[in-house]
Design a protein around this motif. Sequence first.
Motif, short mmCIF file in Angstrom:
data_model
loop_
_atom_site.label_atom_id
_atom_site.label_comp_id
_atom_site.label_asym_id
_atom_site.label_seq_id
_atom_site.Cartn_x
_atom_site.Cartn_y
_atom_site.Cartn_z
N UNK A 54 103.20 18.04 110.43
CA UNK A 54 103.12 18.65 109.12
C UNK A 54 102.67 17.97 107.88
N UNK A 55 103.87 17.18 107.52
CA UNK A 55 103.69 16.53 106.71
C UNK A 55 102.49 15.36 106.01
N UNK A 56 102.20 15.42 107.32
CA UNK A 56 100.40 14.62 107.31
C UNK A 56 99.60 14.60 107.11
N UNK A 57 99.68 16.04 107.85
CA UNK A 57 97.98 17.20 108.25
C UNK A 57 98.25 17.71 106.25
N UNK A 58 99.38 17.98 106.24
CA UNK A 58 99.20 18.80 104.31
C UNK A 58 99.17 18.33 102.93
N UNK A 59 99.39 16.81 102.62
CA UNK A 59 99.93 15.72 102.02
C UNK A 59 98.56 16.32 100.95
N UNK A 60 98.51 16.02 99.42
CA UNK A 60 97.91 16.44 98.55
C UNK A 60 98.53 15.40 97.74
N UNK A 61 98.49 13.90 98.83
CA UNK A 61 98.92 12.87 97.04
C UNK A 61 98.28 11.98 97.20
N UNK A 62 97.98 11.49 96.53
CA UNK A 62 95.86 11.04 95.93
C UNK A 62 96.49 9.24 96.95
N UNK A 63 97.71 8.39 97.02
CA UNK A 63 97.81 7.55 98.00
C UNK A 63 98.42 7.16 99.37
N UNK A 64 98.44 8.93 99.89
CA UNK A 64 98.50 8.98 100.93
C UNK A 64 97.04 9.48 101.93
N UNK A 65 96.66 9.94 100.74
CA UNK A 65 94.89 10.68 100.87
C UNK A 65 94.12 9.17 100.97
N UNK A 66 94.68 8.32 99.74
CA UNK A 66 93.88 6.76 99.14
C UNK A 66 93.42 6.58 100.26
N UNK A 67 94.61 5.76 100.97
CA UNK A 67 95.10 4.60 101.61
C UNK A 67 94.66 5.67 103.83
N UNK A 72 92.77 17.87 90.60
CA UNK A 72 92.43 18.50 91.96
C UNK A 72 92.80 18.26 93.25
N UNK A 73 93.83 17.71 93.73
CA UNK A 73 94.14 16.92 94.77
C UNK A 73 94.44 17.61 95.85
N UNK A 74 94.27 18.96 95.43
CA UNK A 74 94.34 19.74 97.53
C UNK A 74 92.38 19.54 97.51
N UNK A 75 91.84 19.07 96.97
CA UNK A 75 89.74 19.20 96.51
C UNK A 75 89.73 17.31 97.54
N UNK A 78 81.55 12.70 98.29
CA UNK A 78 80.73 11.76 96.78
C UNK A 78 81.08 12.46 96.31
N UNK A 79 80.23 13.82 95.73
CA UNK A 79 80.59 14.34 94.81
C UNK A 79 81.89 15.26 94.94
N UNK A 80 82.70 15.41 95.01
CA UNK A 80 84.57 16.16 94.71
C UNK A 80 85.16 14.49 94.26
N UNK A 81 84.62 14.11 95.19
CA UNK A 81 85.72 12.89 94.52
C UNK A 81 85.00 12.31 93.12
N UNK A 82 83.78 12.27 92.60
CA UNK A 82 83.75 12.03 91.26
C UNK A 82 83.86 13.22 90.70
N UNK A 83 84.17 14.02 90.94
CA UNK A 83 84.49 15.11 89.51
C UNK A 83 86.30 14.73 89.56
N UNK A 84 86.97 14.53 90.82
CA UNK A 84 88.23 14.28 90.42
C UNK A 84 88.32 13.28 89.58
N UNK A 85 87.68 12.04 89.46
CA UNK A 85 87.58 10.70 89.33
C UNK A 85 87.35 11.11 87.40
N UNK A 86 86.08 11.25 87.38
CA UNK A 86 86.56 11.13 86.20
C UNK A 86 87.20 12.61 84.93
#
Lengths: 647, 203, 191
Positions: A34-47, A123-126, A186-194
């Motif tokens: 459940x934690x794996x599915x719901x995480x919004x940590x940028x490092x988990x998702x980035x990995x 915007x970690x959920x995005x 790509x676009x949602x990632x770009x907005x998060x980064x900006x």
Amino acid sequence: MTAPPLVIGETVPVDVGAEREQMERVWGSKRGLWGWITTTNHKEIGKRYITTAFIFFLLGGIEAAMMRAQLSRPENSLIGPDKYNQIFTMHGTTMMFLFAVPIMEALGLYFVPLMVGTRNVAFPRLNAFGYWLFLIGGSFLYVQFFLNTGPDVGWFAYVPLSGPAFGPGKRADTWAQTITFTEIVAIVGAIELIVTVFKQRAVGMSLNRIPIFVWAMLVTAFMIMFAMPAVATASMYLALDRLVGTHFFNPAEGGDVLLWQHMFWFFGHPEVYIIFLPATGLVSTMLPAFTRRPVFGYPAMVLALISVAFMAFGLWVHHMFATGIPQLAASFFTATSTMIAIPTGVQIFCWLATIWSGRPRFATPMLFIMGFIFLFVIGGVTGVMIASVPFDLQVHDTFFIVAHFHYVLVGGAVFPLFGAFYYWFPKVTGRMLSERIGKWNFWLFFIGMNMTFFPMHWLGFYGMPRRVYTYLASTGWGPLNLLSSIGALVIASSVITFLVNVVVSLRGGAVAGDNPWDADTLEWATTSPPPPYNFLHLPVVQGRSALWDEGDERQVTVGTSTERREVLLTTPLDAQPDSRESHPHDSVWPLAMALAIGVLFITAIFTPLALPIGGALALIAFAGWAWPTSQDVESEKSDEKISLEGA
Amino acid sequence: MTKRERVTVDVTELPTIVFGSRGLLWWGTWGFAVAEGMTLFLSIATYFYLRRNFQTYPPLGYPQPDWFAPTIGMAIFLATCIPAYMLKKSAVRLDKDAATRWLVILSVCALVLCGVRTIDFYALRVLWMTSAYGSIQWVLLGFHGSLLVIEAAEVIGTAVLFIKGPVLPRHFPDACDIGNYWYFLVLSWLPIWFIVYIGPRIW
Amino acid sequence: MCSRFAEPAARAGIVVLVVLALAACSRERRTFHDSPPAASVAAESAKAVRSDSGVSRDGPYGNNAWALSQGKQLFSAFNCVGCHSHGGGGMGPPLMDSAWIYGFEPANIYATIANGRPNGMPAFKSRITPQQTWELVAYVRSMSGQGSKAARTNRSDEMEVRPAEAQTKTEKPVLVTPPPTVTPPAQEGHP
């Protein structure tokens, strides 16, 4: 918590165990699936993002190997023409849309928050949504491929071949929808980064102090915002032409086939720089660690990045020289195509100056950097050659072009990327990759790369067209093709070497410590791997080389909450502290939203009912996403400090 | 292992709720507006690109689109800027009742505009599958229409939240950003309305 | 409790996947080579009705996108348009409506194309191969919405004269009485 709050001027005590535990509770994700599915940590998702994109790289590589096997001798009958068409389309689509762009953005989503000294991406959920959508879109392409519905129209899917009249079945629709998926991602990632770069930098990291990789990601994100809509619009036209009978690309009813090429390359050429600029950022950020000096010419580097970004939108027509465009336009686009070599050259000279004036240490990442400079210069020079119209007309759609863009993309992006794997692997996993295997990895890749792609220059001159599944022995192309195919084997062995290195090092690699390369950027200021909250106390930045300029004492910030997830927002230019904003909790709704959008896009190929069904599902997911939970209510106290200034 | 750390900045006193460009959502909202605006821009570029393929516009045999109803629709569109503006003002005052009221009014406006958009499609007097002319007309309307529908869902959802749900302090800046996005929605409709319904009559 | 539902769910999932895979396979397969012609039209058209031939009731290519698109090309290349127009009919009967004179089964249509019919429909068996004939059969049926919708052809890069086959609603085929024979063709006609 019992300890009194720290005040300005005080030194942080050595024992911060209790504080760490508290932060772990607030920022950590739940254990288990459940934690794996719901995480919004940028490092988990980035990995995950990096791993998934790398798996797509391996799949694209297998397709490349299959093509090279088929072409290894004349009139080979290993793969038939129909399958071959699908395979080369899958290879291009995978490498461009599912590997190169996503993996660069994924590196950004992992490292930019660390490099700018914040706790999570904006915007970690995005961010979680983006990853799930990427996974669904990429899997969709491959499921379709295994159902014999893989696209077979080339990675740029020119009409009329991909249009409704000549692209029977659902193959081209698969391509168009995969593109739609990856554009949104790509676009949602770009907005998060900006937003992360503009609003969440550490105190004191003014815009002229951010690491060049962060600059590169910022510039790239802006390019994505303006380039990706072009291909999204074009693929929408294509889907509409194919599914509901619009006439965008039907000349008999006032449509225009060149409209597709304009729209596609208005995205497609910036796309090359969307892949290449982050790679240059990686090089500029790694280089100081191996030359023991800050990168030469920081302002020139940044200005080069920005000017490349602008110019990249002004040269798309050089892909269309063979379509009979007006001569004046051809000259204009020749000029702009040649001109972009100038800022790129500035960057290359800055790197050379950095190496020249530093004390270079040839660890594996540095070898990849050297390989990158060598290969990219070759690719760049052939690029200037084909910017000239007469030359381009001669080699258009031949293997010369294949050679050119593989030197640019493999040399210019994959080599820095492998360097980055070696460089940042210890930060992500806590263990070093083996240097000994790394050297093998590099040399096999470097030799294999040249063996595979250099002969293609000649093949192009001899007239071998791209995208043919076989050729006659009398053409005399056999030996060079064989050489090229052997080179592909060498590259494959190099990639296998890398995988072996990863497996071996994950188990028994040397423990890395916080800063194994003694590098200067902020991600090395925290533990390896970083904790969920990244930094216990957010750093205060003193100069461009954050860790080298701080002396023997690190300045830090206190006052962000330890009771709830909270990020520090700073002013966009000077990075002065401005506000503390509460930060979203983990949530399963991004996954639900991605599934809803996935249903919408995939079923849209078969029925217009997809719109109401997918739309209703997305609405439910949206409600779940945005509706405050009791946890939100609890952590967002009613006594929040509200500031109306600037409203 | 770790360096000595000295505290030099204390942010305890900073606000936790901020409005406008000081907050994250403002940036996110405009980020999406830029990407969507780029898509609309490219659709408009397509319109002019395809227009060159026709000697007359609308092409021979096609009636002029009806301009009257869409222009009334445009006026309604512009008028909805007022509730959007009032929403922003009441949100900045942290006035929950007023914000709720204006959100409900804006929701009604959004639904009305969805109806207006349906009339807009009829006013084209051409189907998408008859020629490229019809295709681009439909896509221009349809693309902006999909933004309208998504935004309607957001406005209505937020209105329901303000009526039923736990309204948190951060929802006030959020409501402000809804107002901002609404401006984008209205402004981006102006050029499309002009080139689709008015342009062919005057040039 | 979990496992009690997991197994049927997994089975249902597998069934769905297999159905999807089969649908996609028959839709996307591309056959470039002719099968050797059967001894006679009767033998060839019998293929479509034999239950063991693995052929669906839509004929060998009724659900195959590539064959349908080939059929569409043949339809104009052999000037079927000249009499049947783009399906609306002219000198010959319309093909996009529900009415069929000589049968709507694939085997009937095969025989119609191969042997010709009274009142002007020429025989094509000496001009096109059985495979091409089957492709035409599939396309002709798709004009009135028979066969898989997902496999049907989309609009052409031509002037728009009718909605594409993929947008055509499926007619329920009915047999109608043939018109009185004027002159039976003495020999194989020519298109």
